[in-house]
Write a protein that holds these residues in place. Sequence first.
Motif, PDB file in Angstrom:
ATOM      1  N   PHE A  12       0.828  -1.202   0.000  1.00  0.00           N
ATOM      2  CA  PHE A  12       0.000   0.000   0.000  1.00  0.00           C
ATOM      3  C   PHE A  12       0.864   1.253   0.000  1.00  0.00           C
ATOM      4  O   PHE A  12       1.856   1.326   0.730  1.00  0.00           O
ATOM      5  CB  PHE A  12      -0.950  -0.031   1.195  1.00  0.00           C
ATOM      6  CG  PHE A  12      -1.979  -1.112   1.053  1.00  0.00           C
ATOM      7  CD1 PHE A  12      -3.165  -0.869   0.390  1.00  0.00           C
ATOM      8  CD2 PHE A  12      -1.732  -2.392   1.519  1.00  0.00           C
ATOM      9  CE1 PHE A  12      -4.100  -1.882   0.211  1.00  0.00           C
ATOM     10  CE2 PHE A  12      -2.658  -3.406   1.352  1.00  0.00           C
ATOM     11  CZ  PHE A  12      -3.844  -3.141   0.694  1.00  0.00           C
ATOM     12  N   VAL A  13       0.482   2.220  -0.845  1.00  0.00           N
ATOM     13  CA  VAL A  13       1.242   3.459  -1.018  1.00  0.00           C
ATOM     14  C   VAL A  13       0.282   4.646  -1.090  1.00  0.00           C
ATOM     15  O   VAL A  13      -0.915   4.488  -1.301  1.00  0.00           O
ATOM     16  CB  VAL A  13       2.113   3.412  -2.296  1.00  0.00           C
ATOM     17  CG1 VAL A  13       3.143   2.295  -2.214  1.00  0.00           C
ATOM     18  CG2 VAL A  13       1.268   3.257  -3.547  1.00  0.00           C
ATOM     19  N   ARG A  14       0.838   5.846  -0.949  1.00  0.00           N
ATOM     20  CA  ARG A  14       0.064   7.072  -1.108  1.00  0.00           C
ATOM     21  C   ARG A  14       0.075   7.564  -2.551  1.00  0.00           C
ATOM     22  O   ARG A  14      -0.906   8.092  -3.031  1.00  0.00           O
ATOM     23  CB  ARG A  14       0.638   8.169  -0.205  1.00  0.00           C
ATOM     24  CG  ARG A  14       0.354   7.996   1.248  1.00  0.00           C
ATOM     25  CD  ARG A  14       0.957   9.167   2.051  1.00  0.00           C
ATOM     26  NE  ARG A  14       1.472   8.666   3.312  1.00  0.00           N
ATOM     27  CZ  ARG A  14       2.705   8.229   3.518  1.00  0.00           C
ATOM     28  NH1 ARG A  14       3.593   8.265   2.580  1.00  0.00           N
ATOM     29  NH2 ARG A  14       3.067   7.766   4.691  1.00  0.00           N
ATOM     30  N   SER A  69       6.175  -1.925   4.521  1.00  0.00           N
ATOM     31  CA  SER A  69       6.524  -3.208   3.914  1.00  0.00           C
ATOM     32  C   SER A  69       8.032  -3.357   3.763  1.00  0.00           C
ATOM     33  O   SER A  69       8.770  -2.383   3.647  1.00  0.00           O
ATOM     34  CB  SER A  69       5.880  -3.333   2.533  1.00  0.00           C
ATOM     35  OG  SER A  69       4.490  -3.301   2.640  1.00  0.00           O
ATOM     36  N   LYS A  70       8.451  -4.601   3.747  1.00  0.00           N
ATOM     37  CA  LYS A  70       9.851  -4.943   3.481  1.00  0.00           C
ATOM     38  C   LYS A  70       9.837  -6.227   2.680  1.00  0.00           C
ATOM     39  O   LYS A  70       9.127  -7.170   3.032  1.00  0.00           O
ATOM     40  CB  LYS A  70      10.610  -5.143   4.787  1.00  0.00           C
ATOM     41  CG  LYS A  70      12.059  -5.529   4.606  1.00  0.00           C
ATOM     42  CD  LYS A  70      12.731  -5.706   5.948  1.00  0.00           C
ATOM     43  CE  LYS A  70      14.169  -6.154   5.779  1.00  0.00           C
ATOM     44  NZ  LYS A  70      14.806  -6.416   7.072  1.00  0.00           N
ATOM     45  N   PHE A  71      10.574  -6.254   1.574  1.00  0.00           N
ATOM     46  CA  PHE A  71      10.669  -7.470   0.775  1.00  0.00           C
ATOM     47  C   PHE A  71      12.042  -7.547   0.149  1.00  0.00           C
ATOM     48  O   PHE A  71      12.789  -6.573   0.112  1.00  0.00           O
ATOM     49  CB  PHE A  71       9.554  -7.540  -0.278  1.00  0.00           C
ATOM     50  CG  PHE A  71       9.574  -6.432  -1.299  1.00  0.00           C
ATOM     51  CD1 PHE A  71      10.190  -6.606  -2.518  1.00  0.00           C
ATOM     52  CD2 PHE A  71       8.961  -5.216  -1.023  1.00  0.00           C
ATOM     53  CE1 PHE A  71      10.203  -5.592  -3.455  1.00  0.00           C
ATOM     54  CE2 PHE A  71       8.966  -4.198  -1.958  1.00  0.00           C
ATOM     55  CZ  PHE A  71       9.590  -4.386  -3.179  1.00  0.00           C
ATOM     56  N   GLU A 116       8.016   5.621  -0.824  1.00  0.00           N
ATOM     57  CA  GLU A 116       7.061   5.551   0.286  1.00  0.00           C
ATOM     58  C   GLU A 116       7.721   5.059   1.577  1.00  0.00           C
ATOM     59  O   GLU A 116       7.060   4.849   2.578  1.00  0.00           O
ATOM     60  CB  GLU A 116       5.900   4.620  -0.088  1.00  0.00           C
ATOM     61  CG  GLU A 116       5.120   5.071  -1.289  1.00  0.00           C
ATOM     62  CD  GLU A 116       4.050   6.098  -0.963  1.00  0.00           C
ATOM     63  OE1 GLU A 116       3.732   6.317   0.217  1.00  0.00           O
ATOM     64  OE2 GLU A 116       3.526   6.686  -1.921  1.00  0.00           O
ATOM     65  N   GLN A 117       9.038   4.830   1.547  1.00  0.00           N
ATOM     66  CA  GLN A 117       9.839   4.352   2.676  1.00  0.00           C
ATOM     67  C   GLN A 117       9.671   2.871   2.966  1.00  0.00           C
ATOM     68  O   GLN A 117      10.022   2.403   4.055  1.00  0.00           O
ATOM     69  CB  GLN A 117       9.594   5.191   3.944  1.00  0.00           C
ATOM     70  CG  GLN A 117       9.933   6.668   3.777  1.00  0.00           C
ATOM     71  CD  GLN A 117      11.346   6.891   3.259  1.00  0.00           C
ATOM     72  OE1 GLN A 117      12.318   6.459   3.873  1.00  0.00           O
ATOM     73  NE2 GLN A 117      11.485   7.561   2.120  1.00  0.00           N
ATOM     74  N   ASN A 118       9.146   2.106   2.001  1.00  0.00           N
ATOM     75  CA  ASN A 118       9.194   0.663   2.116  1.00  0.00           C
ATOM     76  C   ASN A 118      10.649   0.249   1.945  1.00  0.00           C
ATOM     77  O   ASN A 118      11.403   0.900   1.223  1.00  0.00           O
ATOM     78  CB  ASN A 118       8.339   0.007   1.027  1.00  0.00           C
ATOM     79  CG  ASN A 118       6.877   0.298   1.224  1.00  0.00           C
ATOM     80  OD1 ASN A 118       6.291  -0.074   2.225  1.00  0.00           O
ATOM     81  ND2 ASN A 118       6.274   0.990   0.256  1.00  0.00           N
ATOM     82  N   VAL A 119      11.054  -0.815   2.602  1.00  0.00           N
ATOM     83  CA  VAL A 119      12.432  -1.291   2.518  1.00  0.00           C
ATOM     84  C   VAL A 119      12.519  -2.393   1.476  1.00  0.00           C
ATOM     85  O   VAL A 119      11.751  -3.354   1.503  1.00  0.00           O
ATOM     86  CB  VAL A 119      12.926  -1.809   3.887  1.00  0.00           C
ATOM     87  CG1 VAL A 119      14.339  -2.382   3.766  1.00  0.00           C
ATOM     88  CG2 VAL A 119      12.883  -0.697   4.921  1.00  0.00           C
ATOM     89  N   ILE A 120      13.486  -2.232   0.566  1.00  0.00           N
ATOM     90  CA  ILE A 120      13.745  -3.246  -0.454  1.00  0.00           C
ATOM     91  C   ILE A 120      15.132  -3.812  -0.197  1.00  0.00           C
ATOM     92  O   ILE A 120      16.126  -3.083  -0.196  1.00  0.00           O
ATOM     93  CB  ILE A 120      13.693  -2.648  -1.876  1.00  0.00           C
ATOM     94  CG1 ILE A 120      12.380  -1.919  -2.095  1.00  0.00           C
ATOM     95  CG2 ILE A 120      13.912  -3.745  -2.918  1.00  0.00           C
ATOM     96  CD1 ILE A 120      12.405  -0.976  -3.275  1.00  0.00           C
TER      97      ILE A 120
END
Length: 127
Positions: A12-14, A69-71, A116-120
């Motif tokens: 989910f993102v903005r 999220s992190k993937f 969005e500051q999700n970690v990859i």
Amino acid sequence: MKVKDIDHITIFVRDLEKTMRFYHEVFDLPILTFDESKLEFQLGKQKLIFLTIISSDNNNPKNPSAGSSKFCIIAKDSLSDITSHLANYGVEIIDGPKKVSGANGEMNSIYVNDPEQNVIEICEYKD
């Protein structure tokens, strides 16, 4: 029940537009769907799906939030080549390279944030 594989992951993102540019330009992921509420990429044999946090699907989490999220993705290129590539796009490495244990054994990983500051986590398995 026997589980075979992961089909897709939904994040989910903005801002779908920023997300589309980042994943399509930096990671060169092919776009499958892009409209005002949904963005889908092909990621290997799986799909990576992005929905806005205000998406109205009935089967979404109760409290979706952007940046939670992190993937991990497995890279075909060497981490040194990837590090140079990321620098060309102004993408900061927030951790690594470091050795970690993955689903298929030992690997080297670096970590970046998307818009969005999700970690990859980007990994390279040892041969």
